[in-house]
Design a protein around this motif. Structure first.
Motif, short mmCIF file in Angstrom:
data_model
loop_
_atom_site.label_atom_id
_atom_site.label_comp_id
_atom_site.label_asym_id
_atom_site.label_seq_id
_atom_site.Cartn_x
_atom_site.Cartn_y
_atom_site.Cartn_z
N ASN A 212 0.83 -1.21 0.00
CA ASN A 212 0.00 0.00 0.00
C ASN A 212 0.87 1.26 0.00
O ASN A 212 0.80 2.11 0.90
CB ASN A 212 -0.94 0.00 1.21
CG ASN A 212 -2.05 -1.03 1.09
OD1 ASN A 212 -2.69 -1.15 0.06
ND2 ASN A 212 -2.26 -1.78 2.15
N THR A 213 1.64 1.40 -1.05
CA THR A 213 2.66 2.44 -1.11
C THR A 213 2.08 3.84 -0.91
O THR A 213 2.63 4.66 -0.15
CB THR A 213 3.40 2.36 -2.46
OG1 THR A 213 4.01 1.07 -2.57
CG2 THR A 213 4.47 3.43 -2.55
N GLU A 214 1.00 4.18 -1.58
CA GLU A 214 0.44 5.53 -1.48
C GLU A 214 -0.10 5.81 -0.08
O GLU A 214 -0.02 6.95 0.41
CB GLU A 214 -0.65 5.71 -2.53
CG GLU A 214 -0.12 5.71 -3.96
CD GLU A 214 -1.22 5.90 -4.99
OE1 GLU A 214 -2.40 5.99 -4.59
OE2 GLU A 214 -0.90 5.96 -6.20
N PHE A 215 -0.66 4.81 0.55
CA PHE A 215 -1.14 4.92 1.93
C PHE A 215 0.02 5.28 2.86
O PHE A 215 -0.07 6.21 3.68
CB PHE A 215 -1.78 3.59 2.33
CG PHE A 215 -2.18 3.44 3.76
CD1 PHE A 215 -3.26 4.15 4.28
CD2 PHE A 215 -1.52 2.55 4.60
CE1 PHE A 215 -3.66 3.99 5.60
CE2 PHE A 215 -1.91 2.37 5.91
CZ PHE A 215 -2.98 3.10 6.42
N GLN A 216 1.13 4.56 2.72
CA GLN A 216 2.29 4.84 3.56
C GLN A 216 2.85 6.24 3.27
O GLN A 216 3.24 6.97 4.21
CB GLN A 216 3.39 3.79 3.34
CG GLN A 216 2.94 2.34 3.35
CD GLN A 216 2.46 1.83 4.69
OE1 GLN A 216 2.61 2.47 5.71
NE2 GLN A 216 1.87 0.64 4.69
N THR A 217 2.88 6.63 2.02
CA THR A 217 3.36 7.95 1.65
C THR A 217 2.54 9.04 2.32
O THR A 217 3.09 10.03 2.82
CB THR A 217 3.32 8.14 0.12
OG1 THR A 217 4.10 7.14 -0.51
CG2 THR A 217 3.85 9.52 -0.27
N ALA A 218 1.22 8.87 2.31
CA ALA A 218 0.34 9.87 2.92
C ALA A 218 0.62 10.02 4.41
O ALA A 218 0.60 11.14 4.95
CB ALA A 218 -1.12 9.48 2.68
N ILE A 219 0.91 8.92 5.08
CA ILE A 219 1.23 8.99 6.51
C ILE A 219 2.55 9.73 6.72
O ILE A 219 2.65 10.62 7.57
CB ILE A 219 1.28 7.58 7.12
CG1 ILE A 219 -0.09 6.89 7.01
CG2 ILE A 219 1.73 7.64 8.57
CD1 ILE A 219 -0.07 5.43 7.40
N ILE A 220 3.56 9.35 5.97
CA ILE A 220 4.87 10.00 6.09
C ILE A 220 4.74 11.51 5.86
O ILE A 220 5.31 12.32 6.61
CB ILE A 220 5.88 9.39 5.11
CG1 ILE A 220 6.26 7.95 5.53
CG2 ILE A 220 7.13 10.27 4.98
CD1 ILE A 220 7.08 7.87 6.80
N ASN A 221 3.99 11.91 4.85
CA ASN A 221 3.87 13.33 4.54
C ASN A 221 3.13 14.10 5.62
O ASN A 221 3.41 15.28 5.84
CB ASN A 221 3.18 13.52 3.19
CG ASN A 221 4.10 13.17 2.03
OD1 ASN A 221 5.33 13.18 2.18
ND2 ASN A 221 3.53 12.85 0.88
#
Length: 304
Positions: A212-221
């Motif tokens: 779930n790459t985009e999900f993880q990116t949203a959290i990091i951002n």
């Protein structure tokens, strides 16, 4: 590097005697009742609070609580948030409680919220990764678990009868991971301790089978607005694992018996806050956990 831990014989796994020796080194250092249970009780007018278990080490002292949004609706996606699976990881506990107190009601229109803020209350009081049997709860989320902590929360979640859409498991990586807990693990298992570097900053552990790459990116951002993101080491790794993207590594969560893998959720992540960084305060660590949950939920709302 040689195993020089103070308990056990190098190269030999611990037996009952060594585990007893280890337990005798442990002491209570803070109050679960005063620091955690009082905050849970303060939420009782806004959420449904249930005692789902109690640890047999001291049933009265170590009740386990689950907190749910009011008026659970099976037609809504259900979000599971867990904290304190490793009891010593303080911001996981207090970040979960702070989210409930300050932001959860912004999301209850859209999601069922199910929260176990302190899975390991004995570990919280003794500032410990393991339970009294020298078992790591976060390697014990499977059938016939040897960990009461893991077993009780799994049974509670199953008993709710809800499909868990997303699971956010709140953790920390601390300096004591390298100074105490990983050396103890190597000694317990009769292995040599291999030194690693504690990452300075926040990172996530996703699921190798469902990244779930985009999900993880949203959290990091979202988290980077609150605290710094951990850089990779000289080998391009974080805690020995290659980066999947900035601030994100992946583990086979089910194979390892990790908490974030037990629900068959569609979206899962494990947060890792670094509270020992000179760049952060305790409040910022708690806020980073809140930001991680907020980033996850805002992402899920954006893809509805």
């Amino acid at each position: 590097m040689s195993n020089t831990y103070s308990i056990g014989t190098p190269g030999q796994p611990w037996g009952k005697e060594e585990k007893s020796q280890w337990l005798n080194t442990v002491s209570i250092k803070r109050s679960y009742q005063d620091e955690v249970v009082t905050k849970i009780e303060a939420l009782k007018n806004r959420f449904d609070i249930e005692q789902y278990g109690a640890l047999s080490y001291n049933v009265a002292r170590y009740p386990q609580f689950g907190i749910c949004s009011l008026n659970i609706d099976a037609s809504k996606p259900t979000i599971l948030i867990t904290g304190g699976v490793h009891g010593y990881e303080t911001s996981g506990v207090h970040g979960a409680l702070k989210f409930l107190d300050t932001e959860a009601q912004n999301y209850t229109e859209y999601f069922n919220l199910v929260v176990a803020p302190c899975v390991s209350p004995w570990g919280y009081e003794t500032i410990n990764r393991w339970n009294p049997q020298a078992v790591d709860p976060n390697r014990s989320f499977y059938k016939n678990s040897p960990s009461e902590e893991a077993k009780n929360v799994m049974e509670w979640v199953k008993g709710l009868g809800l499909n868990i859409f997303t699971h956010i498991d709140l953790h920390e990586t601390t300096d004591t991971d390298e100074s105490e807990f990983r050396p103890a693990l190597a000694a317990r298992d009769g292995k040599e301790y291999e030194e690693d570097i504690v990452p300075d900053g926040f990172y996530l552990v996703g699921d190798t089978d469902m990244p779930n790459t985009e999900f993880q990116t949203a959290i990091i951002n979202e988290v980077r607005k609150v605290t710094h993101i951990a850089p990779a080491d000289d080998q391009g790794n974080i805690i020995g694992e290659p980066l999947e993207q900035e601030g994100v590594i992946n583990y086979p969560t089910k194979k390892l018996g990790l908490c974030s893998g037990f629900t068959n959720c569609q979206y899962g992540t494990t947060t890792e806050v670094y509270p020992d960084s000179p760049k952060v305060t305790d409040d910022e660590c708690n806020d980073a956990q809140v930001a991680a949950v907020r980033g996850a939920l805002n992402y899920l709302l954006s893809i509805r």
